[in-house]
Design a protein around this motif. Structure first.
Motif, mmCIF file in Angstrom:
data_model
loop_
_atom_site.group_PDB
_atom_site.id
_atom_site.type_symbol
_atom_site.label_atom_id
_atom_site.label_comp_id
_atom_site.label_asym_id
_atom_site.label_seq_id
_atom_site.Cartn_x
_atom_site.Cartn_y
_atom_site.Cartn_z
ATOM 1 N N GLU A 149 37.634 2.072 -2.904
ATOM 2 C CA GLU A 149 36.190 2.972 -2.527
ATOM 3 C C GLU A 149 35.026 2.295 -3.420
ATOM 4 N N ASN A 150 33.926 2.445 -3.199
ATOM 5 C CA ASN A 150 32.899 1.911 -4.148
ATOM 6 C C ASN A 150 33.001 2.683 -5.541
ATOM 7 N N GLU A 151 33.559 2.101 -6.561
ATOM 8 C CA GLU A 151 33.923 2.541 -7.711
ATOM 9 C C GLU A 151 32.498 3.180 -8.473
ATOM 10 N N GLU A 152 31.474 2.654 -8.277
ATOM 11 C CA GLU A 152 30.191 3.266 -8.726
ATOM 12 C C GLU A 152 29.895 4.448 -8.250
ATOM 13 N N GLN A 153 30.150 4.789 -7.013
ATOM 14 C CA GLN A 153 30.090 6.150 -6.486
ATOM 15 C C GLN A 153 30.949 6.947 -6.890
ATOM 16 N N GLY A 154 32.317 6.819 -6.972
ATOM 17 C CA GLY A 154 33.416 7.640 -7.255
ATOM 18 C C GLY A 154 34.093 8.168 -6.156
ATOM 19 N N THR A 155 35.097 8.931 -6.382
ATOM 20 C CA THR A 155 35.842 9.421 -5.094
ATOM 21 C C THR A 155 34.943 10.679 -4.464
ATOM 22 N N GLU A 156 34.946 10.386 -3.046
ATOM 23 C CA GLU A 156 34.324 11.454 -2.261
ATOM 24 C C GLU A 156 35.152 12.655 -1.973
ATOM 25 N N TYR A 157 34.860 13.857 -2.467
ATOM 26 C CA TYR A 157 35.495 14.952 -2.411
ATOM 27 C C TYR A 157 35.500 15.424 -0.867
ATOM 28 N N ASN A 158 36.383 15.766 -0.099
ATOM 29 C CA ASN A 158 36.500 16.427 1.137
ATOM 30 C C ASN A 158 37.106 17.806 1.190
ATOM 31 N N ASP A 159 36.481 18.764 1.484
ATOM 32 C CA ASP A 159 37.078 20.338 1.518
ATOM 33 C C ASP A 159 37.782 20.408 2.726
ATOM 34 N N ASP A 160 37.703 19.499 3.734
ATOM 35 C CA ASP A 160 38.691 19.655 4.937
ATOM 36 C C ASP A 160 39.955 19.384 4.921
ATOM 37 N N ILE A 161 40.289 18.745 3.804
ATOM 38 C CA ILE A 161 41.580 18.248 3.586
ATOM 39 C C ILE A 161 42.418 19.262 2.747
ATOM 40 N N ASP A 162 43.681 19.540 3.435
ATOM 41 C CA ASP A 162 44.584 20.366 2.660
ATOM 42 C C ASP A 162 45.285 19.667 1.457
ATOM 43 N N PRO A 163 45.136 19.950 0.200
ATOM 44 C CA PRO A 163 45.877 19.306 -0.931
ATOM 45 C C PRO A 163 47.356 19.468 -1.049
ATOM 46 N N CYS B 56 41.010 28.606 -6.269
ATOM 47 C CA CYS B 56 39.317 28.097 -6.428
ATOM 48 C C CYS B 56 38.933 26.782 -6.487
ATOM 49 N N ASN B 57 39.752 25.658 -6.114
ATOM 50 C CA ASN B 57 39.648 24.346 -6.073
ATOM 51 C C ASN B 57 38.618 24.312 -4.955
ATOM 52 N N ASN B 58 39.197 24.774 -3.907
ATOM 53 C CA ASN B 58 38.527 24.456 -2.435
ATOM 54 C C ASN B 58 37.659 25.694 -2.501
ATOM 55 N N PRO B 59 36.244 25.815 -2.468
ATOM 56 C CA PRO B 59 35.148 26.825 -2.466
ATOM 57 C C PRO B 59 35.643 27.799 -1.056
ATOM 58 N N ASN B 60 36.134 27.115 0.077
ATOM 59 C CA ASN B 60 36.036 27.689 1.567
ATOM 60 C C ASN B 60 37.457 28.227 1.533
ATOM 61 N N ASN B 61 38.433 27.872 0.868
ATOM 62 C CA ASN B 61 39.727 28.537 0.827
ATOM 63 C C ASN B 61 40.305 28.477 -0.347
ATOM 64 N N PRO B 62 40.017 29.512 -1.263
ATOM 65 C CA PRO B 62 40.475 29.445 -2.896
ATOM 66 C C PRO B 62 41.886 29.515 -3.042
ATOM 67 N N ALA B 63 42.682 29.811 -2.033
ATOM 68 C CA ALA B 63 44.303 29.792 -2.064
ATOM 69 C C ALA B 63 45.035 28.650 -1.822
ATOM 70 N N LEU B 64 44.001 27.669 -1.267
ATOM 71 C CA LEU B 64 44.675 26.195 -0.890
ATOM 72 C C LEU B 64 44.857 25.541 -2.071
ATOM 73 N N GLY B 65 46.339 25.064 -2.330
ATOM 74 C CA GLY B 65 46.657 24.330 -3.420
ATOM 75 C C GLY B 65 47.184 25.115 -4.457
ATOM 76 N N LYS B 66 47.155 26.402 -4.543
ATOM 77 C CA LYS B 66 47.405 27.477 -5.481
ATOM 78 C C LYS B 66 49.060 27.395 -5.809
ATOM 79 N N THR B 67 49.261 27.624 -7.023
ATOM 80 C CA THR B 67 50.803 28.139 -7.478
ATOM 81 C C THR B 67 51.378 29.150 -6.507
#
Length: 806
Positions: free
Chosen positions: A514-528, A214-225
C-alpha cells in the motif's frame, strides 16, 4: 475452578444420546447459503463492494479473500419456525438434568480426574478455561444439543435430510430464548446489529478495550474475547452438528497417533538460514490471536480425563461425553514399550454460533481476535488488573540482582503466580514455580518465557521514559501510552519482518503493498475474527521447527551449555539461573531452527509435557484430533479454496507434495478427501521448492526461487488471517490519518517503524552487547553482527514525538 449453573448440566447426558441423526455429506461439500464478503482487492481499488466471487486468474487477491462468513443466511425457501418449537427443543435438553448430574457424580466419586504433574496436567494448563469460558460452555452446549434434537423433530417434519437439514437449522434464530439472551450479537433489521447490553463503548477513546470489544463502532462485539472463531468453510461434522468428522466412506478416520507415527519420525534437519526466534515469534503471534479452552465438568468445573493412569481407555461408565481420546496402536514405535493405548483428548469448549442461530457447533476463542499483545496484558479487564502495578504505568515485576561485566545490577522478572496449580506442573511434587502474566502459556518453555519477559521489561522501560518526558502524566495515561507503543512495535515486527519470511516476500507484497505515506486503510466491513482454520491448523506449522536441545550462547556466540526442552515444560524459572536469560536470547538469534516439514523432534511427538513418567503426549496427534473436533473440512477442500486444483486421486497431490509423502498418505487414508487439513498443509513443500505446480505456477508463482516457509495452502490461510487482522483493526499502528484520536501521528509512526526484535533483545537483556539486525535469520555477511549501541545499524526509537505540548 468456578462452578457453572446446574441448569446447563442437562446437556451432558443428551450429548451421548442425540448422535448420528444427520448424515452429513460424505463428499465433505460446504453447505449453507453463504454471504459474500466485500472483495478486499475491489475495496482497495475502488471502495466498491463486490457481490460475487470470480475464479482466480493468478492476479490480484486469491479466491479465499472473497469467501463468505459461513454463518448461514435465511432462505425464503425454508418454513418459518414457531417460538414454541424453539422453546420446546431447549426445554427438552434441560429436562435430562437428573441423568447428567448422576453421570458427573459417578465420575467424581470414582476420583477420575487429571493428576497433578502428569502430561495430562500440562495439556490442561495449555487449554485452561477461564471463568467466562466456563459460563459460555453451558450455553453453547445447550444450543448444540437442542440443534441435535431439532434434527429429529423439525427436519423430520419437513422432510429435510443431511446437508439440507443442517442448512435449515442454521437459519433458525435463537431469538429471545434463555440461550439467545447470551448472544454477543445477532441480526436485527436489514442492516441492524444488536449487541449484548453489557457492552459500553467509548468511541472517542484512543485506547483499545482490554477484551477487544468496541474496535468496530458498528458491531462492538466483533473480535471480542470469548466469541467464536470465524470459518473459511462451513463445518464438517459426522452428524452435521457436533460429531467428529468421519471418512467419506462413513467409517472412522485413522487414528491421529497412527498418522503421526507413520509420517513424522524424529530427524535432525536444521534450516540453514532461519533461527529459533522465527519459530518463537510464530508461537507469540499464535498466542496473541488464539487460545482455545478445553471442556470441564459443567456442574463443578472439575477437570476431565479420558484415559486410565495405566494407559488404557476409561470404562464407558466413567467416560465423560466431552472425551474423545486418541487411540494408540498396539505396535506404536514409542508408546508400545510403555504399554500405552490411550492418549487424552478433551473436546474444546463450544459457544453460541455467530448470528445467534441453531446449527453446527462453534469453538470459543478466549484471546482477543486482534494482534494487540493480549498475551502480555491479558485478554479481559480482570486479567489486566492483576498484571498492573498501578504505579507509574508499569506492570508488576519481581526484582533480582545479577552479575554483569560492570558489576551487579537489578533486573526484573514476572512475579510468581499465586495460583500455581492452574499453570504449573508438579508444584507440590517438585516445588516448581511459575510466573503470573497476561497469558499462562508464557510458562510453557524457557525461550517463550524469555520472550515474554523481554516485552514485560520493554513496557516498563517505555513507561519510565514517557514519565520523564511527561512528568504530569498519571499512572493510567502512562500505562495506556506504553501499551499502545508495545502493540505498535509488535505489529510492525510481525508484518515487516515475520510475515514476509513465512509466506514469501512476493506473495506478501501482492497482498499488503500500500502507499506507506497514507497508511493502512481501515475497513469496518471486514470481520477481524480469527479463523478456526488458522488457529487450529495453519499457524501451528512452527511445531516442526522446534529444537529438543536448547543451546546457551556466550557473547562470542560459543555454546557454553545445553538444556533440553523435555525437562523444562512449565518450569520457567530456569531463566533466572546465572547467565541463562541472556544465553537464551542469544540462542534464539543464533541457533538454527529445524526445517518446516513433517519431521518433528521427539520432545513434542512423544515427550510433550513429560513430567512424572518417561513419556508424554504427541503434539501432532493432538493437532489432528483438534481439527476433527472443530469440524474442519478435509485438506482437499482448502486446497481448492486457495486456488489449487481439487485433487481427484492421490497422484494429483504430487503438484505440491513429494512422492514419498503422497505414498504414505495413500496408505494411511482410504480417500484423498479424508486427509486432515493439518496433515495436508504440513505435507506441502514450501513454495520455493515446488517444481511442477501446473496452472497455479504459471499464473502466480513465476519466481520459483521465491522463499516461503509454508506451502500454498497454509500460505493462503495465514495471509488471509493476517490481512484481516490489519485491515479490520481500527487501532492498527499505521492506520491512515482519519481520526487523530485513535491513531498515531506521522512522526510517531516513523519512530514505530524503527522497531525490531534485535533492538528489543539489546535493550531488555541483562547484558546483551551484540546482535544482527535481522534476528529471524542467521548472522552472515549480509546480516552482520553489530554492537547494540550502534543506533545506525540497529535503529532505536526516539520517544520525543510523544512529548505532550500545550
Amino acid at each position: 475452578m468456578v462452578a457453572v449453573p446446574v441448569m446447563v448440566g442437562a446437556v451432558l447426558w443428551t450429548a451421548s444420546q442425540l448422535t448420528g441423526l444427520v448424515n452429513y455429506s460424505r463428499e465433505g461439500q460446504p453447505i449453507g447459503t453463504p454471504r459474500i464478503l466485500p472483495s478486499f482487492y475491489a475495496k482497495l481499488q475502488s471502495g466498491a463492494l463486490r457481490q460475487e466471487a470470480t475464479p482466480w486468474d493468478g492476479s490480484g487477491i486469491p479466491p479465499l479473500f472473497l469467501m463468505s462468513e459461513m454463518s448461514g443466511k435465511a432462505s425464503s425457501n425454508f418454513p418459518k419456525v414457531t417460538p414454541e418449537d424453539v422453546a420446546g427443543s431447549l426445554n427438552y435438553v434441560k429436562d435430562v438434568l437428573g441423568r447428567s448430574l448422576r453421570l458427573e457424580l459417578s465420575i467424581e466419586n470414582a476420583n477420575v480426574r487429571v493428576l497433578e504433574g502428569s502430561a495430562e496436567h500440562g495439556q490442561l494448563i495449555a487449554s485452561y478455561p477461564k471463568k467466562e469460558s466456563l459460563r459460555r460452555q453451558g450455553n453453547g452446549l445447550l444450543a448444540a444439543r437442542a440443534s441435535l434434537h431439532l434434527t429429529h423433530t423439525l427436519c423430520k417434519r419437513y422432510g429435510y435430510k443431511g446437508d439440507k437439514c443442517v442448512e435449515f437449522l442454521s437459519t433458525i434464530d435463537l431469538g429471545n430464548t434463555e440461550v439467545g439472551k447470551h448472544c454477543d450479537w445477532k441480526k436485527g433489521g436489514e442492516n441492524e446489529i444488536i449487541t449484548s447490553a453489557n457492552l459500553l463503548c467509548h468511541k472517542n477513546s484512543p485506547y483499545r478495550m482490554e477484551d477487544g470489544s468496541c474496535n468496530n463502532p458498528n458491531n462492538p462485539a466483533l473480535g471480542k474475547t470469548y466469541t467464536g472463531y470465524r470459518r473459511l468453510l462451513f463445518p464438517n461434522y459426522a452428524d452435521g452438528i457436533q460429531q467428529m468428522r468421519r471418512s467419506v466412506s462413513g467409517n472412522p478416520l485413522p487414528s491421529a497417533r497412527h498418522i503421526s507415527a507413520s509420517l513424522s519420525p524424529d530427524s535432525d534437519r536444521p534450516d540453514q538460514v532461519t533461527t529459533l526466534s522465527l519459530m518463537q515469534w510464530t508461537q507469540f503471534v499464535e498466542h496473541d490471536l488464539a487460545h482455545t479452552p478445553s471442556a470441564t465438568m459443567l456442574n463443578k468445573g472439575a477437570s476431565i480425563t479420558c484415559c486410565r493412569d495405566d494407559g488404557f481407555p476409561l470404562a464407558p461408565r466413567y467416560q465423560h461425553p466431552s472425551c474423545s481420546h486418541i487411540e494408540i496402536p498396539s505396535n506404536d514405535p514409542f508408546y508400545q514399550k510403555h504399554r500405552q493405548q490411550c492418549m487424552n483428548y478433551v473436546r474444546s469448549i463450544t459457544t453460541i454460533r455467530p448470528g445467534c442461530t441453531f446449527g453446527p457447533t462453534e469453538q470459543i476463542n478466549q484471546a482477543t481476535h486482534f494482534l494487540d499483545a493480549s498475551m502480555i496484558y491479558g485478554s479481559d479487564a480482570e486479567t489486566q488488573r492483576t498484571v498492573r502495578s498501578y504505579d507509574g504505568g508499569k506492570l508488576k515485576v519481581k526484582e533480582q540482582e545479577v552479575e554483569t561485566s560492570t558489576g551487579k545490577r537489578t533486573v526484573t522478572f514476572f512475579p510468581v503466580s499465586s495460583e500455581p496449580l492452574d499453570i504449573c506442573q508438579g508444584i507440590s511434587i517438585k516445588g516448581h514455580h511459575c510466573y503470573h502474566g497476561g497469558d499462562s502459556r508464557a510458562n510453557e518453555h524457557p525461550q517463550l518465557t524469555a520472550l515474554h519477559t523481554l516485552w514485560l521489561r520493554e513496557h516498563n522501560r517505555l513507561a519510565d521514559e514517557l514519565s520523564k518526558l511527561n512528568p504530569h502524566w498519571k499512572d493510567e495515561k502512562l500505562f495506556q501510552e506504553a501499551r499502545r507503543i508495545v502493540i505498535g512495535q509488535i505489529q510492525h515486527i510481525t508484518y515487516s519482518d515475520w510475515l514476509p519470511n513465512v509466506i514469501g516476500t512476493e506473495y506478501y507484497e501482492k497482498l499488503f503493498s500500500e502507499n506507506e505515506e497514507q497508511g493502512t486503510e481501515y475497513n469496518d466491513d471486514i470481520d477481524p475474527s480469527t479463523s478456526n482454520e488458522f488457529a487450529t491448523a495453519a499457524i501451528r506449522f512452527a511445531r516442526s521447527m522446534m529444537e529438543s536441545s536448547i543451546k546457551l550462547y556466550e557473547e562470542n556466540r560459543k555454546v557454553n551449555d545445553t538444556i533440553f526442552l523435555r525437562n523444562h515444560y512449565n518450569q520457567p524459572v530456569v531463566i533466572e539461573k546465572p547467565g541463562h536469560f541472556d544465553s537464551l536470547i542469544r540462542g534464539m538469534a543464533t541457533q538454527n531452527s529445524q526445517q518446516m516439514d513433517l519431521l518433528f523432534t521427539e520432545d513434542v511427538t512423544s515427550l510433550l509435557w513429560m513430567e512424572d513418567k518417561p513419556y508424554g503426549m504427541d503434539v501432532i496427534s493432538l493437532d489432528i484430533q483438534r481439527g476433527r473436533d472443530h469440524g474442519l473440512q478435509p485438506y482437499n477442500k482448502y486446497r481448492e479454496l486457495c486456488g489449487l486444483p481439487l485433487a481427484k486421486t492421490f497422484d494429483d497431490l504430487l503438484d505440491v507434495m513429494p512422492k514419498s509423502v503422497v505414498e504414505k498418505l495413500q496408505k494411511l487414508y482410504s480417500s484423498v478427501n479424508d486427509i486432515d487439513l493439518y496433515v495436508g498443509g504440513m505435507s506441502e513443500l514450501p513454495n520455493g521448492k515446488i517444481k511442477n505446480i501446473g496452472d497455479f505456477n504459471k499464473k502466480y508463482q513465476k519466481n520459483k526461487s521465491e522463499k516461503s516457509l509454508v506451502g500454498p495452502t497454509f500460505q493462503c490461510i495465514i495471509a488471509e488471517q493476517m490481512l484481516r487482522a490489519r485491515k479490520a483493526d481500527r487501532f492498527f499502528y499505521d492506520r491512515a490519518q482519519e481520526d487523530s484520536r485513535s491513531v498515531f501521528t506521522p512522526s510517531q509512526i516513523a519512530e514505530l517503524k524503527k522497531a525490531s526484535l534485535a533492538r528489543i533483545f539489546c535493550d531488555n537483556g541483562n547484558e546483551v552487547l551484540r546482535m544482527q539486525q535481522k534476528v529471524f535469520e542467521k548472522p552472515s555477511e549480509s546480516n552482520p553482527m553489530n554492537f547494540c549501541n550502534d543506533k545506525t545499524n540497529i535503529p532505536s526509537m526516539n520517544l520525543s514525538p510523544w512529548v505532550e505540548t500545550f
